[in-house]
Scaffold this motif. Structure first.
Motif, short mmCIF file in Angstrom:
data_model
loop_
_atom_site.label_atom_id
_atom_site.label_comp_id
_atom_site.label_asym_id
_atom_site.label_seq_id
_atom_site.Cartn_x
_atom_site.Cartn_y
_atom_site.Cartn_z
N LEU A 176 3.71 -29.88 2.34
CA LEU A 176 2.42 -29.38 1.87
C LEU A 176 1.33 -29.63 2.92
N ILE A 177 1.34 -30.82 3.48
CA ILE A 177 0.34 -31.17 4.50
C ILE A 177 0.45 -30.25 5.70
N VAL A 178 1.67 -30.01 6.14
CA VAL A 178 1.88 -29.21 7.35
C VAL A 178 1.54 -27.73 7.10
N GLN A 179 2.03 -27.19 5.98
CA GLN A 179 1.87 -25.76 5.74
C GLN A 179 0.45 -25.38 5.32
N ILE A 180 -0.18 -26.22 4.50
CA ILE A 180 -1.53 -25.90 4.06
C ILE A 180 -2.57 -26.42 5.06
N GLY A 181 -2.31 -27.60 5.60
CA GLY A 181 -3.30 -28.19 6.50
C GLY A 181 -3.01 -27.99 7.97
N GLY A 182 -2.02 -27.18 8.29
CA GLY A 182 -1.66 -26.98 9.69
C GLY A 182 -2.81 -26.55 10.58
N PRO A 183 -3.59 -25.52 10.19
CA PRO A 183 -4.72 -25.10 11.03
C PRO A 183 -5.74 -26.22 11.26
N SER A 227 -6.72 -27.81 14.93
CA SER A 227 -8.08 -27.72 15.47
C SER A 227 -8.81 -29.06 15.45
N GLY A 228 -8.47 -29.90 14.48
CA GLY A 228 -9.20 -31.16 14.33
C GLY A 228 -8.62 -32.32 15.10
N THR A 229 -7.33 -32.22 15.45
CA THR A 229 -6.71 -33.30 16.23
C THR A 229 -6.07 -32.68 17.47
N ARG A 230 -4.79 -32.89 17.64
CA ARG A 230 -4.05 -32.27 18.73
C ARG A 230 -2.97 -31.38 18.14
#
Length: 281
Positions: free
Chosen positions: A230-237, A241-244
């Protein structure tokens, strides 16, 4: 024979408490293949990284997948295909072996049978067919998700919960339901000396008969992997953009490990569950 939540719970608990490296070992081929792709993606500047991960990603999603940071931003999508292929092909061999080792642990005399090794090898074909059919049904479901579900959920869901999260939850819930229907095929194929088609048929019947109890524990045992997914698929962008962008790959490497462990616990549990129910019959 319909299952019981109590028996399924006992089997899930036993699977969690009895982790064995020897039983887990067959799944290492799947994990190694997935890690090889992800590590190759972190090394696209090298010849081997581009030849391995870059070429695969390019074929799947186009030229944007071989540029930096495009490859990493698209990695959750490309890895989902790699995960499916490795699970179908390598899982067809790994799951019967895992099932066999669990059954022999439960009933050592099974391993003494002169036909046991042949039965395990014969289970590869029905397991492959079951995994392939589950993938096809899941793929069709994902097409519906992409074309219709997000729009439907967006119209129905009002409030604090983002529609993308609700869409993902519904998508995953149905995907795991499809997996649960086919989950007993390798167990039946190893447990009984029968042909491939009959093993698929009986395995699917078993999946439907024990669906409510099996599905619940399949979800529970998969929760850690689902949380990372869930973290990767929803929060991937946001991660990109926010980290590396590389952090997406690192998360997926961790996800692959957790998902493989979840696969071990799930099939360990269903093997114990099937064995317990058939022994009691």
């Amino acid at each position: 024979m319909a299952g019981s939540f109590k028996t399924a719970g006992v089997c899930a608990n036993a699977a969690l408490r009895s982790f064995s490296v020897g039983e887990f070992a067959p799944l290492l081929t799947i994990l190694a293949a997935q890690w090889l792709f992800l590590i190759g993606g972190l090394n696209l500047g090298s010849t081997w990284g581009m030849a391995l991960a870059g070429s695969v990603a390019q074929r799947l999603v186009g030229d944007a997948a071989i540029d930096y940071p495009g490859f990493l931003e698209l990695l959750p999508l490309t890895f989902s295909y790699v995960e499916s292929v490795t699970f179908i092909v390598l899982g067809a061999m790994a799951l019967p072996s895992l099932t066999s080792r669990v059954l022999v642990r439960l009933k050592p005399s099974l391993g003494d049978s002169p036909t046991w090794a042949g039965r395990v090898r014969s289970a590869i074909v029905p397991t492959f067919l079951a995994l392939l059919m589950a993938f096809v049904l899941t793929y069709v479901w994902q097409l519906f998700v992409a074309q219709n579900l997000h729009r439907i959920v967006g119209a129905l869901v009002q409030g604090q919960v983002p529609s993308s999260v609700v869409t993902w939850l519904v998508s995953v819930a149905i995907g795991y339901a499809i997996t649960t229907i086919f989950i007993y095929v390798p167990v039946v194929a190893v447990s009984q000396s029968i042909g491939a088609i009959k093993a698929v048929r009986l395995g699917v019947t078993e999946g439907f008969d024990k669906f409510p109890t099996t599905y619940l524990f399949v979800l529970l045992l998969s929760l850690p992997a689902l949380a990372i997914q869930l973290i990767v698929q929803i929060g991937g962008p946001l991660i990109a953009s926010g980290t590396r962008p590389e952090n997406i790959a690192y998360l997926l490497i961790f996800y692959a490990l957790v998902s493989t462990v979840a696969t071990y616990f799930v099939w360990n549990m269903v093997t114990r569950y099937y064995h317990a129910r058939t022994e009691a019959a």
